[in-house]
Design an enzyme around this catalytic site. Structure first.
Site, PDB file in Angstrom:
ATOM      1  N   TYR A   1      44.930  -9.269  61.440  1.00  0.00           N
ATOM      2  CA  TYR A   1      44.259  -8.999  62.481  1.00  0.00           C
ATOM      3  C   TYR A   1      44.820  -9.840  63.602  1.00  0.00           C
ATOM      4  O   TYR A   1      44.925 -11.165  63.406  1.00  0.00           O
ATOM      5  CB  TYR A   1      42.949  -9.035  62.252  1.00  0.00           C
ATOM      6  CG  TYR A   1      42.146  -9.190  63.477  1.00  0.00           C
ATOM      7  CD1 TYR A   1      41.713  -7.670  63.870  1.00  0.00           C
ATOM      8  CD2 TYR A   1      41.490 -10.325  64.127  1.00  0.00           C
ATOM      9  CE1 TYR A   1      41.007  -7.688  65.146  1.00  0.00           C
ATOM     10  CE2 TYR A   1      40.848 -10.000  65.160  1.00  0.00           C
ATOM     11  CZ  TYR A   1      40.341  -8.884  65.730  1.00  0.00           C
ATOM     12  OH  TYR A   1      39.754  -8.725  66.984  1.00  0.00           O
TER      13      TYR A   1
ATOM     14  N   TRP B   1      45.539 -10.518  68.294  1.00  0.00           N
ATOM     15  CA  TRP B   1      45.694  -9.648  69.617  1.00  0.00           C
ATOM     16  C   TRP B   1      47.293  -9.623  69.798  1.00  0.00           C
ATOM     17  O   TRP B   1      47.885  -8.886  70.669  1.00  0.00           O
ATOM     18  CB  TRP B   1      44.953 -10.367  70.715  1.00  0.00           C
ATOM     19  CG  TRP B   1      43.845  -9.879  70.923  1.00  0.00           C
ATOM     20  CD1 TRP B   1      42.751  -9.839  70.038  1.00  0.00           C
ATOM     21  CD2 TRP B   1      43.541  -9.418  72.121  1.00  0.00           C
ATOM     22  NE1 TRP B   1      41.631  -9.104  70.643  1.00  0.00           N
ATOM     23  CE2 TRP B   1      42.001  -9.041  72.043  1.00  0.00           C
ATOM     24  CE3 TRP B   1      43.842  -9.479  73.559  1.00  0.00           C
ATOM     25  CZ2 TRP B   1      41.370  -8.292  73.013  1.00  0.00           C
ATOM     26  CZ3 TRP B   1      43.186  -8.725  74.533  1.00  0.00           C
ATOM     27  CH2 TRP B   1      41.918  -8.366  74.284  1.00  0.00           C
TER      28      TRP B   1
END
Ligand SMILES: Nc1nc2c(c(=O)[nH]1)N[C@H]1C(S)=C(S)[C@@H](COP(=O)(O)OP(=O)(O)OC[C@H]3O[C@@H](n4cnc5c(=O)[nH]c(N)nc54)[C@H](O)[C@@H]3O)O[C@H]1N2
Ligand SMILES: Nc1nc2c(c(=O)[nH]1)N[C@H]1C(S)=C(S)[C@@H](COP(=O)(O)OP(=O)(O)OC[C@H]3O[C@@H](n4cnc5c(=O)[nH]c(N)nc54)[C@H](O)[C@@H]3O)O[C@H]1N2
Ligand SMILES: [Mo]
Length: 759
Positions: free
Chosen positions: A107, A109
């Site tokens: 996980y 960005w």
């Protein structure tokens, strides 16, 4: 003109005598300066320059001295050696334990470009070698992903069809928001920003006479131009406040019965709960006042105002990153349904105005480029924030969305493009869990805490060191991102790293499909161009696009959330079981959960100012998104550094709470609870309500002998699921105490690169 793009904005690349300089896009009405200094020695000094292996792992192999992760030196090795080690280890784990022992959720960005998107790259690679245990949902919206789908609509559809700002400016008379409309957050959009809308939109609404009411523990999370009335409400108690608003609407017959009849199911059962018929407790303003700290009269007045005006009710995403985070969201939908303005311009509900630039943007949803990830041969997943539970408790069960699931036994973790030592809660617990797997591999640009906690670190390029395509939904552009600088040290693109691993593991043809990076960029662009043509949008052909750099995409404007449903609920039913808004959900009722009922309810959070623990830890800590950076990215950049004091994050607190502890502006304080301790710099401010403190996220973990020195709130936050329905993160439910730090405060050193053993 050459460009590059980041989640915080498009950048112009100017060639000057001193080299390359980045500027914000000249015609962005509200630019920011995050990352303009990315190429300075100060920022670059934290780069990972060469492949590195943790000393014990290099000597002893997988599983060696795993409790030393994060505290041990690294040895630099050649790319060939590093890639051989990684490929051999992946092969060992999948051969001995199966691909279901590889956690590749990864996980985070990562960067804005659509091809060099690290998470897509690592997933595509791991799929090529047989698959991995994946994650589901996000840290951002853990509770919302699941809840909104059951009771209104899929979350992404909701967010992408949010009533746009310019419709609000024309029609909205009263904007009521829980958790403000934080301008700092709207600097960001996943994938990049063409125009920053928020400050202009708020001003236009105000100029047109719209009134703003901001409800919550923090008063400065909406621009002063909105001239909002602030109703201070204790953290995590918004559901009680909303229930009382609903109670007043019901008792004073201010609700839209026709709307509830036509577009919703289950109002009667919920009304019985509001009146206290089902649980002996009426949800009156007096009841809510005892929980929230707000005046009963203020609640009553607001309910009447809302019923008399075209009202938009907004809720910040943060409210659902809390214990029972499903409840305020569900109650937001129900409250808006009671007012009956859903589907009308300027009325109804919004979820996350201000959370990102795209929310309320008039841009169009268009089929942009995305890297296909292939098929995952494993099929197992965890709700993303349950990683420490998974690593600590293989084979044990947990509830999620109507299922009883079992945690897999993970032997290898691969991370590319995320920073769990930024994003996860209770980092001391994560460190224990992190010691379990045999091997942890991280592709990183910078020596983040996650890189420092790995066994093998592979240095990745930053966006400025490669070509890519920038595109984000609703952001009105597609962008050719130029390469503007050479890779630092021996850094390689994630694509090239995974390509080399795939070659060693015999899956190069599947992973690369015979294309180099440029070949992929052409393919992804051409495919997107084809699909956009189907939407009536003509993009230039690839070479012209590359030459032009920035291509504008048409805005649409005029979006009204759920407009079609309102116009004709039979022809345009919702994707819920009833086709309507579910005030009562039989699906959720059938799950028989103790921590989530069949309609919105007030549940006491495990940690809040009304809990017994508040005797010991009397302050509720909010850890919101940082103003000067995106999460932990560029924590050491100028925009972020300039907001720190002594290199540390600022702890905002009410002046009364500060005075009671003898604290003044700039004092170094210890923020602590039963889980951890960190240092921060005190800042008394009356815009924080008594009993609440705020420490933004993002400072790089700097943990020495149990004391975190840079102000990372995640050594304090709790690591548990929102409920058995959604298992989201609960970062915003956290009690602490604050005291002056006695003695000389140590200088934070989180930005130092890892220690490298001498040759
Ligand atoms: N207490 C608390 N904690 C929170 C939250 C909160 O509100 N409170 N919010 C949560 C939320 S909403 C989120 S979304 C998460 C965010 O958590 P993350 O998304 O994990 O945080 P980032 O700092 O953006 O991490 C991205 C990492 O990817 C690296 N990276 C960037 N580009 C590339 C690339 O091209 N290749 C490789 N290999 N690496 C790259 C960066 O250097 C950085 O270390 O945090 C969560 N944590
Ligand atoms: N500059 C910047 N912008 C970002 C990000 C970033 O890292 N930096 N991250 C992006 C990401 S990944 C996401 S998910 C979004 C997140 O967007 P949000 O979740 O909306 O962001 P936060 O800043 O955590 O919280 C918004 C406001 O809610 C308030 N709040 C917290 N708890 C409560 C509560 O119980 N009740 C009420 N009424 N208010 C409360 C906080 O004080 C804060 O002012 O932001 C995005 N935007
Ligand atoms: Mo997020």
């Amino acid at each position: 003109m050459r460009y590059t793009s980041a989640h915080w904005g498009i950048r112009e690349v100017h060639d000057t005598d001193e080299g390359v300089t980045l500027y914000s896009l000249a015609d962005d009405p509200c630019p920011n300066r995050i990352g303009l200094d990315q190429l300075t020695p100060e920022v670059q000094s934290a780069r990972v320059l060469r492949p590195a292996v943790r000393e014990s792992w290099l000597k002893g192999g997988p599983g060696s001295a795993t409790d030393l992760r994060g505290d041990e030196r690294f040895v630099e090795v050649s790319w060939d050696e590093a890639l051989d080690l990684v490929a051999t280890e992946l092969d060992r784990v999948r051969g001995t334990h199966g691909n279901g022992a590889i956690y590749g959720g990864s996980y985070g960005w990562s960067s804005a470009g659509r091809f060099h998107h690290a998470q897509s790259q690592v997933h595509r690679f791991l799929n090529s070698i047989g698959g991995y245990v994946a994650h589901r949902n996000s840290y951002s919206l853990g509770a919302a992903h699941v809840m909104s789908r059951h009771v209104v609509m899929p979350l992404w559809e909701m967010l992408e069809t949010t009533t746009d700002w310019y419709v609000l400016a024309e029609h909205c008379e009263l904007f009521v928001t829980f958790g403000g409309v934080p301008d700092k957050n709207a600097q960001i959009a996943a994938g990049g920003v063409r125009r920053h809308h928020l400050p202009i939109a708020l001003k236009r609404m105000r100029d047109n006479g719209c009134a703003f009411v901001n409800i919550g523990p923090v008063g400065d999370n909406i621009a002063p131009e909105a001239e909002a009335d602030w109703i201070a409400v204790r953290p995590n108690t918004d559901t009680a406040f909303m229930l009382a608003l609903g109670y007043v609407l019901l008792e004073e017959d201010l609700l839209d019965r026709a709307f509830l009849q036509t577009y919703c199911v289950g109002f009667d059962t919920f009304a019985a709960y509001l009146r206290g018929e089902s649980d002996g407790c009426a949800k009156t303003p007096d009841w809510a006042a005892g929980i929230t700290g707000a005046e009963p009269g203020a609640i009553r007045d607001l309910a009447r105002r809302m019923a008399g005006k075209r009202t938009m009710i907004n809720m910040a995403w943060s409210l659902q990153r809390a214990d029972h985070g499903e409840q305020p969201l569900w109650m937001l939908f129900v409250l808006a349904a009671m007012l009956g303005q859903i589907g009308l311009p300027g009325g109804g509900f919004g979820f996350g105005y201000g959370a990102e630039n795209g929310i309320g943007s008039p841009g169009r949803r268009l089929p942009g480029p995305t890297l296909p990830q292939g098929q995952n041969g494993v099929g197992d997943f965890i709700p993303v924030a349950r990683i420490a539970d998974m690593l600590l408790n293989p084979g044990t069960t947990y509830r999620y969305d109507g299922e009883v699931r079992t945690y897999p036994d993970i032997r290898l973790v691969y991370w590319a493009g995320g920073n769990p030592y930024h994003h996860h809660q209770d980092l001391h617990r994560l460190r224990k869990a992190w010691a379990k797997p045999d091997t942890i591999i991280v592709n990183e640009q910078y020596w983040t805490a996650t890189a420092k906690h790995a066994d093998i670190v592979l240095p990745a390029t930053i966006a400025l060191e490669r070509e890519d395509i920038g595109y984000a939904s609703l952001e009105e552009h597609i962008l050719w991102m130029s390469k503007v600088s050479e890779p630092a040290g021996e850094a390689r693109d994630d694509y090239s790293i995974f390509g080399a691993l795939a070659a060693r593991m015999g899956t190069a043809d599947v992973f690369t499909e015979g294309l180099d990076a440029e070949g992929w960029l052409r393919r992804l662009y051409d495919e997107s161009r084809q699909r956009m043509r189907g939407e009536g949008v003509d993009l230039p052909e690839f070479d012209a696009f590359r030459e032009t750099g920035l291509v504008e995409l048409p805005g649409e404007g005029g979006t009204v959330l759920l407009e079609a449903f309102r116009k004709d609920p039979v022809a345009n039913p919702l994707a819920t079981p009833s086709g309507r808004i579910e005030i009562f959900s039989q699906t959720i009722a059938d799950m028989g959960l103790e921590d989530c009922g069949p309609h919105p309810m007030w549940f006491e959070p495990r940690e809040w100012l009304g809990a017994p623990e508040a005797q010991t830890w009397p302050l509720h800590m909010l850890s919101d998104q940082p103003k000067g950076k995106l999460h932990s990215q560029l924590d050491h950049g100028e925009a972020s550094r300039s907001l720190k004091v002594g290199g540390r994050e600022v702890l905002w607190m009410n002046p009364g709470d500060a005075a009671a502890r003898g604290l003044t502006e700039g004092d170094v304080v210890v923020v602590q609870n039963g889980r951890g301790r960190c240092l921060a710099s005190a800042r008394p401010d009356a815009m924080i309500m008594p009993g609440t403190v705020r420490l933004s996220t993002g400072s790089w973990l700097d943990l020495v002998d149990g004391l975190e020195r840079a102000g990372n709130p995640n050594v304090l936050t709790a690591d548990r699921g929102t409920s058995g329905l959604t298992q989201g993160a609960v970062a915003q439910s956290c009690l602490v105490e604050v005291a002056r730090f006695e003695g000389e405060a140590p200088a934070p050193r989180g930005w130092d690169p890892a220690q490298i053993a001498a040759e």
